[in-house]
Design a protein around this motif. Sequence first.
Motif, PDB file in Angstrom:
ATOM      1  N   ALA A  35       1.715  14.825 -17.958  1.00 53.14           N
ATOM      2  CA  ALA A  35       0.507  15.641 -18.143  1.00 53.14           C
ATOM      3  C   ALA A  35       0.110  15.677 -19.620  1.00 53.14           C
ATOM      4  CB  ALA A  35       0.751  17.059 -17.618  1.00 53.14           C
ATOM      5  N   GLN A  36       1.111  15.779 -20.482  1.00 54.71           N
ATOM      6  CA  GLN A  36       0.818  15.758 -21.921  1.00 54.71           C
ATOM      7  C   GLN A  36       0.223  14.407 -22.316  1.00 54.71           C
ATOM      8  OE1 GLN A  36       4.741  16.696 -23.399  1.00 54.71           O
ATOM      9  NE2 GLN A  36       4.261  18.878 -23.677  1.00 54.71           N
ATOM     10  N   HIS A  37       0.768  13.331 -21.746  1.00 60.78           N
ATOM     11  CA  HIS A  37       0.251  11.992 -22.045  1.00 60.78           C
ATOM     12  C   HIS A  37      -1.186  11.847 -21.559  1.00 60.78           C
ATOM     13  CE1 HIS A  37      -0.389   7.643 -21.204  1.00 60.78           C
ATOM     14  NE2 HIS A  37       0.180   7.515 -22.396  1.00 60.78           N
ATOM     15  N   ASP A  38      -1.510  12.527 -20.444  1.00 59.61           N
ATOM     16  CA  ASP A  38      -2.869  12.473 -19.899  1.00 59.61           C
ATOM     17  C   ASP A  38      -3.836  13.375 -20.657  1.00 59.61           C
ATOM     18  OD1 ASP A  38      -1.888  10.748 -17.991  1.00 59.61           O
ATOM     19  OD2 ASP A  38      -1.807  12.228 -16.379  1.00 59.61           O
ATOM     20  N   GLY A  39      -3.328  14.113 -21.647  1.00 61.12           N
ATOM     21  CA  GLY A  39      -4.190  14.962 -22.462  1.00 61.12           C
ATOM     22  C   GLY A  39      -4.557  16.285 -21.819  1.00 61.12           C
ATOM     23  N   LEU A  40      -3.759  16.749 -20.861  1.00 60.54           N
ATOM     24  CA  LEU A  40      -4.064  18.009 -20.195  1.00 60.54           C
ATOM     25  C   LEU A  40      -3.693  19.190 -21.078  1.00 60.54           C
ATOM     26  CD1 LEU A  40      -2.875  17.222 -16.552  1.00 60.54           C
ATOM     27  CD2 LEU A  40      -5.141  16.949 -17.566  1.00 60.54           C
ATOM     28  N   ASP A  41      -4.259  20.340 -20.747  1.00 58.94           N
ATOM     29  CA  ASP A  41      -3.988  21.566 -21.499  1.00 58.94           C
ATOM     30  C   ASP A  41      -2.496  21.858 -21.495  1.00 58.94           C
ATOM     31  OD1 ASP A  41      -5.565  24.224 -22.492  1.00 58.94           O
ATOM     32  OD2 ASP A  41      -3.695  24.746 -21.466  1.00 58.94           O
ATOM     33  N   ALA A  42      -1.979  22.403 -22.599  1.00 56.34           N
ATOM     34  CA  ALA A  42      -0.541  22.676 -22.722  1.00 56.34           C
ATOM     35  C   ALA A  42      -0.051  23.638 -21.650  1.00 56.34           C
ATOM     36  CB  ALA A  42      -0.239  23.231 -24.115  1.00 56.34           C
ATOM     37  N   ASP A  43      -0.863  24.648 -21.326  1.00 56.23           N
ATOM     38  CA  ASP A  43      -0.461  25.600 -20.300  1.00 56.23           C
ATOM     39  C   ASP A  43      -0.309  24.927 -18.939  1.00 56.23           C
ATOM     40  OD1 ASP A  43      -0.364  27.641 -22.072  1.00 56.23           O
ATOM     41  OD2 ASP A  43      -2.205  28.642 -21.418  1.00 56.23           O
TER      42      ASP A  43
END
Length: 708
Positions: free
Chosen positions: A435-443
Amino acid sequence: MSSKNLLVELFVEELPPKALKKLGDAFASALVTSLKNAGLAPSTAAVTAYASPRRLAAHITDVLAVAADKPVVQKLMPVAVGLDADGNATPALLKKLAALGADASAVTSLRRENDGKADILFYDSLAKGATLAEGLQKAIEAALAALPIPKVMTYQLQDGWSSVNFVRPAHSLIALHGDSVVPVAVLGLNAGNTTQGHRFEAAVSPVVIANADAYAETMRRDGAVIAAFAERKAEIARQLAAAAAKAGANLKPIEDDALLDEVTALVERPNVLIGQFEAEFLAVPQECLILTMKANQKYFPLLDGSVENSGKLTNQFLVVSNISPADPSAIVQGNERVVRPRLADAKFFFDQDRKKSLESRIIGLSKVVYHNKLGTQGERVQRVAAIARAIADQLGGGALAAHAEQAAVLAKADLLTDMVGEFPELQGIMGRYYAQHDGLDADVADAIEDHYKPRFAGDSLPRNRVGTVVALADKLETLVGMFGIGQIPTGDKDPFALRRHALGVIRMLAENDLDLPLVGLLTVAGRAFSTVDGFKPAESALADFIYDRLAGSLRDEGYTAQEVDAVVSQRPQRLGDIPKRLAAVRAFSALPEAAALAAANKRVGNILKKVENPVEAVVDAALLKEAAEVALHAALVDVVPQADAAFATGDYTESLSALAALRAPVDAFFDGVMVNADDPALKANRLGLLAKLHTAMNKVADLSKLSA
């Protein structure tokens, strides 16, 4: 009667490492228990368990060669049946005595005792104590039969014809009473005083054990074996710490007691060595590297213990070898060569997985069966997302609801990644990285990992509100769904971990003090199953299940059964209030008026239960005739507003404390007023007064539960 210490050792081929500690403890415990029951060891006898990869052993103190004779009392028959009119033995008595190994000469020594109905004949004798050979034979057979072995193997003995069943082939048996061999046999082996030491480094073969007390030292000196599991484990821990310090300042081996136990069960003479791998692998999430090193290689990864990099994985690891050559470089290089492909696989999986977004994997969940009655993982994800949005709307709506729904939709997508396919333990963890790699919100990314929390007792809760919402939705979907199709835990069986899920819901609601009524949550979750065929709402049964888990967890925390019952029986909907309610009940219990008011509350409850129709808490002051009922009504008018005001602000201790003023008027009421008056109007009014009292006294907790 003199006693000596006893040693029993069974030498076998390599035992299952994950079961070794349990096998060693069970073997020693069963042996000493059997010997104590046979009278061959005193109740104070101490037992020391030994367990290494190739042996189970036990050292037991103060064992007798022969057990003391035991008096035996045998009830025979009524005197009227055993003796004739002349006092001579009847055939029935003689037959009974013969069965016990006695003859007619024993008749005169028979004891008579009345059992309250008739005189009975008793035969008193002495049973000869068992010899150690007899008792130990039975003890070893019983100990081996009782070992917690999930699966045994059948193997042939040396004669080529006979076969036996055991967890692994056994090769020798030691049974020493002091320095004397006890003649016992098991698994086709006759007891002696020799065994084998370390497979490669024993100084002699066979190893001769001179006496029972020399076992541990002889095995260490001549066999190159640390026989005691606990001692070997402590030695490995010591060497790990020393090797970490040698590897670099601030480095420390990963703490994993299960891994330490497993490694302790794999080596007999531990030797900790330092290895390393290429630093480029550290670009892979450290959870992947740590898991592959621990699970596949049984290595202890080294972590950076400095303040700025606390817990960060380094490219060094520790190997616990079973041999100690003068030059360990070949062992180190061999382990480095073996771990490299494992890490390369992890890097390959990580790189491949990132080529596809989590969102693109969602469609694949529709092809993964979740449960034959509840559909696919894709359908389940949609239910969890709907529940998460509904919960988030109650807690704040807006961005929280949007993020919670997004996280819920993506939460299971990592199940279709190569990394999680290889290491199922990483589900959620890898979802967060992707998810972080996909640029999603940290939450959202954090919530994808945290929605599995708490995974076990004592585990941390989700780190943010989004994670809490999705974790609640996920667990509620499982609970409501399984109860709705009749998959309710029974006894020890709980294949879907519903008890753990219930405790997770309880902890999140209580520890986060969420303003979410429990039954309301179950109703919301139930709506997500409206299109599922065969689903039948079971909110009442599920609520009972959750409150039962809550009561058990509170008792485990140290609250008394009475305190817990008083609070939980009221089914408080906001679980975050429960600690305050319990504290209030405990404070109330310390008041001098508590016992009398609790007893009165119980009495009031019993009176109201006997009334055919529900009683309204309504009082007509004009119908109050007796001074005691007038006084009680006046006290309620004065006290109830105070208690209710404190209750409304969440000051439950003050709310209950205010009730103490009711003791005197309540006692006077029951002493001077007849509730069941002949006049129906008077009776109804007095019942209404009691109903008002009952309501006032049970807002915080059911005080009747405090009555002895």
